[in-house]
Design a protein around this motif. Structure first.
Motif, PDB file in Angstrom:
ATOM      1  N   GLU A  83       0.826  -1.216   0.000  1.00 22.40           N
ATOM      2  CA  GLU A  83       0.000   0.000   0.000  1.00 22.40           C
ATOM      3  C   GLU A  83       0.858   1.264   0.000  1.00 22.40           C
ATOM      4  O   GLU A  83       0.453   2.300  -0.525  1.00 22.40           O
ATOM      5  N   GLY A  84       2.037   1.177   0.619  1.00 15.41           N
ATOM      6  CA  GLY A  84       2.980   2.289   0.570  1.00 15.41           C
ATOM      7  C   GLY A  84       2.565   3.540   1.311  1.00 15.41           C
ATOM      8  O   GLY A  84       3.136   4.608   1.095  1.00 15.41           O
ATOM      9  N   LYS A  85       1.605   3.439   2.201  1.00 17.81           N
ATOM     10  CA  LYS A  85       1.121   4.630   2.913  1.00 17.81           C
ATOM     11  C   LYS A  85       1.367   4.553   4.423  1.00 17.81           C
ATOM     12  O   LYS A  85       0.922   5.427   5.164  1.00 17.81           O
ATOM     13  N   HIS A  86       2.076   3.511   4.837  1.00 18.06           N
ATOM     14  CA  HIS A  86       2.282   3.307   6.276  1.00 18.06           C
ATOM     15  C   HIS A  86       3.688   3.712   6.697  1.00 18.06           C
ATOM     16  O   HIS A  86       4.614   3.717   5.889  1.00 18.06           O
ATOM     17  N   THR A  87       3.840   4.031   7.959  1.00 19.43           N
ATOM     18  CA  THR A  87       5.148   4.399   8.510  1.00 19.43           C
ATOM     19  C   THR A  87       5.917   3.186   9.024  1.00 19.43           C
ATOM     20  O   THR A  87       6.999   3.326   9.572  1.00 19.43           O
ATOM     21  N   TYR A  88       5.338   2.010   8.869  1.00 19.33           N
ATOM     22  CA  TYR A  88       5.988   0.789   9.344  1.00 19.33           C
ATOM     23  C   TYR A  88       5.719  -0.357   8.384  1.00 19.33           C
ATOM     24  O   TYR A  88       4.782  -0.324   7.586  1.00 19.33           O
ATOM     25  N   LYS A  89       6.578  -1.369   8.455  1.00 19.73           N
ATOM     26  CA  LYS A  89       6.460  -2.549   7.612  1.00 19.73           C
ATOM     27  C   LYS A  89       6.070  -3.754   8.459  1.00 19.73           C
ATOM     28  O   LYS A  89       6.395  -3.830   9.648  1.00 19.73           O
ATOM     29  N   LEU A  90       5.377  -4.698   7.822  1.00 18.51           N
ATOM     30  CA  LEU A  90       5.095  -5.986   8.437  1.00 18.51           C
ATOM     31  C   LEU A  90       6.018  -7.029   7.828  1.00 18.51           C
ATOM     32  O   LEU A  90       6.574  -6.827   6.747  1.00 18.51           O
ATOM     33  N   GLY A  91       6.187  -8.154   8.513  1.00 14.17           N
ATOM     34  CA  GLY A  91       7.053  -9.204   8.001  1.00 14.17           C
ATOM     35  C   GLY A  91       6.599 -10.582   8.460  1.00 14.17           C
ATOM     36  O   GLY A  91       5.939 -10.725   9.492  1.00 14.17           O
ATOM     37  N   ILE A  92       6.966 -11.594   7.685  1.00 12.43           N
ATOM     38  CA  ILE A  92       6.664 -12.983   8.044  1.00 12.43           C
ATOM     39  C   ILE A  92       7.622 -13.407   9.153  1.00 12.43           C
ATOM     40  O   ILE A  92       8.841 -13.322   8.994  1.00 12.43           O
ATOM     41  N   ASN A  93       7.087 -13.857  10.268  1.00 16.53           N
ATOM     42  CA  ASN A  93       7.922 -14.295  11.386  1.00 16.53           C
ATOM     43  C   ASN A  93       7.412 -15.639  11.917  1.00 16.53           C
ATOM     44  O   ASN A  93       6.591 -16.300  11.277  1.00 16.53           O
ATOM     45  N   GLU A  94       7.888 -16.047  13.063  1.00 19.97           N
ATOM     46  CA  GLU A  94       7.539 -17.369  13.578  1.00 19.97           C
ATOM     47  C   GLU A  94       6.069 -17.499  13.967  1.00 19.97           C
ATOM     48  O   GLU A  94       5.581 -18.602  14.221  1.00 19.97           O
ATOM     49  N   PHE A  95       5.327 -16.382  13.993  1.00 16.35           N
ATOM     50  CA  PHE A  95       3.915 -16.410  14.372  1.00 16.35           C
ATOM     51  C   PHE A  95       2.988 -16.488  13.159  1.00 16.35           C
ATOM     52  O   PHE A  95       1.777 -16.296  13.284  1.00 16.35           O
ATOM     53  N   ALA A  96       3.550 -16.781  11.990  1.00 19.67           N
ATOM     54  CA  ALA A  96       2.794 -16.635  10.744  1.00 19.67           C
ATOM     55  C   ALA A  96       1.718 -17.693  10.527  1.00 19.67           C
ATOM     56  O   ALA A  96       0.873 -17.533   9.645  1.00 19.67           O
ATOM     57  N   ASP A  97       1.705 -18.777  11.277  1.00 20.49           N
ATOM     58  CA  ASP A  97       0.636 -19.768  11.104  1.00 20.49           C
ATOM     59  C   ASP A  97      -0.379 -19.715  12.242  1.00 20.49           C
ATOM     60  O   ASP A  97      -1.134 -20.653  12.461  1.00 20.49           O
ATOM     61  N   LEU A  98      -0.409 -18.598  12.954  1.00 18.68           N
ATOM     62  CA  LEU A  98      -1.369 -18.404  14.035  1.00 18.68           C
ATOM     63  C   LEU A  98      -2.370 -17.319  13.669  1.00 18.68           C
ATOM     64  O   LEU A  98      -2.001 -16.296  13.074  1.00 18.68           O
TER      65      LEU A  98
END
Length: 345
Positions: A83-98
């Protein structure tokens, strides 16, 4: 196209990408295939994620369920970042299947504070602080121990309390020592557990106990065990009490952090996939997690609090988070100003 040819092409694709375990699923039965056709790239991503984090599932049905959750989470992460409109990024981490509900049930179980004044509570001594630096990172002063991982135990309350103790002792004595969360978890007098607890109860334990063992002498296991309260204290200075920062007051909180790292309760409901940048946007005030503010600053024009978390270095910015500071809500972003507390020496 016949099933044998489908298997052949799928196997060829997966061989190129090195996803041998996906090929095992493909070749086992068409009904259980996750790595076929348009699903192949996502399945490969899932398999690599499983290998990276050492995950396995008890059977194919569970794997399918977790894969679907993983796929939905990845779509959410990628959509947010694109989306390019946020001040932060998300990422795939160890919690990704929850799911988010599962994540919070496992990793954000701090009790909502219900505070009673005790003889160990002191007044807020930093109210007269007049000048604070524009930015501060207590890591630069050798006052913050390395990031740890609380695991499946809801012991964030112990981690945040112990981190705050480690820091103030280091600031006052010049000696930084990793202290034991397990000692607090096993032996605290209020019987706070892996199901959650209160930060100030951890302070109470250290004060009444007359010390706290080191992390080496009393290592963390992520399971509440039998109390072994015969370990030597590794505190170079004794904790004499604790103070509550004036509630719902970010100005007072800034004065406090300028003097020492501060333990806080926070609503972590939106933190699951945080990766980098300054977290902004919608956030609640249902306090369910404990962290420590170890600094503050400004990034790309947005003021932030620097938080030390206990979800391992794979989460956030190597275990840390920047959370928007100086918001309109009196409670602060995600309720960070609602109940700040710190130990005294």
């Amino acid at each position: 196209m016949s099933w044998s040819k489908k298997c052949y092409y799928a196997a060829a694709i997966l061989f190129i990408f090195g996803c041998t375990s996906c090929y095992h699923v493909v070749s086992s039965s068409s009904s259980s295939s996750l790595c076929y056709s348009e699903e192949s790239s996502m399945c490969i991503k899932h398999e690599k994620w499983m290998a990276e984090h050492g995950f396995s599932y008890e059977n194919e049905k569970v794997k399918k369920t977790r894969y679907q959750i993983f796929k939905d989470n990845v779509a959410h992460i990628e959509r947010h970042n694109q989306e390019g409109k946020h001040t932060y990024k998300l990422g795939i981490n160890e919690f990704a299947d929850l799911t988010n509900e599962e994540f919070l049930a496992k990793y954000a179980r701090s009790s909502v504070p219900s505070f009673n004044v005790t003889s160990n509570q002191s007044s807020f001594e930093y109210k007269c602080t007049k000048h604070v630096p524009h930015r501060l990172d207590w890591r630069d002063y050798n006052a913050v121990t390395p990031i740890q991982n609380q695991g499946d135990c809801g012991s964030c309350w112990a981690f945040s309390a112990v981190a705050a103790i480690e820091s103030i002792v280091a600031i006052r004595s010049g000696k930084l020592t990793r202290l034991s969360q397990q000692h607090v978890l096993d032996c605290n007098y209020e019987h706070d557990t892996c199901e959650g607890g209160l930060i100030h109860n951890a302070f109470e334990f250290v004060i009444k106990n007359g010390g706290l063992a080191s992390a080496i002498d009393y290592p963390y296991t992520a399971i509440q065990g039998k109390c072994s309260n015969n370990k030597p204290s590794s505190l170079s200075l004794n904790i004499t009490g604790y103070s509550v920062v004036p509630q719902n007051n970010e100005k007072a909180l800034l004065k406090a952090v300028a003097n020492q790292p501060i333990a806080v309760y926070i609503d972590a409901s939106t933190f699951q996939f945080y990766k980098s940048g300054v977290m902004t946007g919608k956030c609640g005030t249902r306090l369910n997690h404990g962290v420590v503010i170890v600094g503050y600053g400004k990034e790309d024009g947005v003021k932030f609090w620097l938080l030390k978390n206990s979800w391992g270095r794979g989460w956030g910015e190597n275990g840390y988070m920047k959370l928007k500071r100086k918001v309109h809500a009196k409670e602060g972003m995600c309720g960070i100003a609602m109940f700040p507390v710190y130990p005294n020496v």
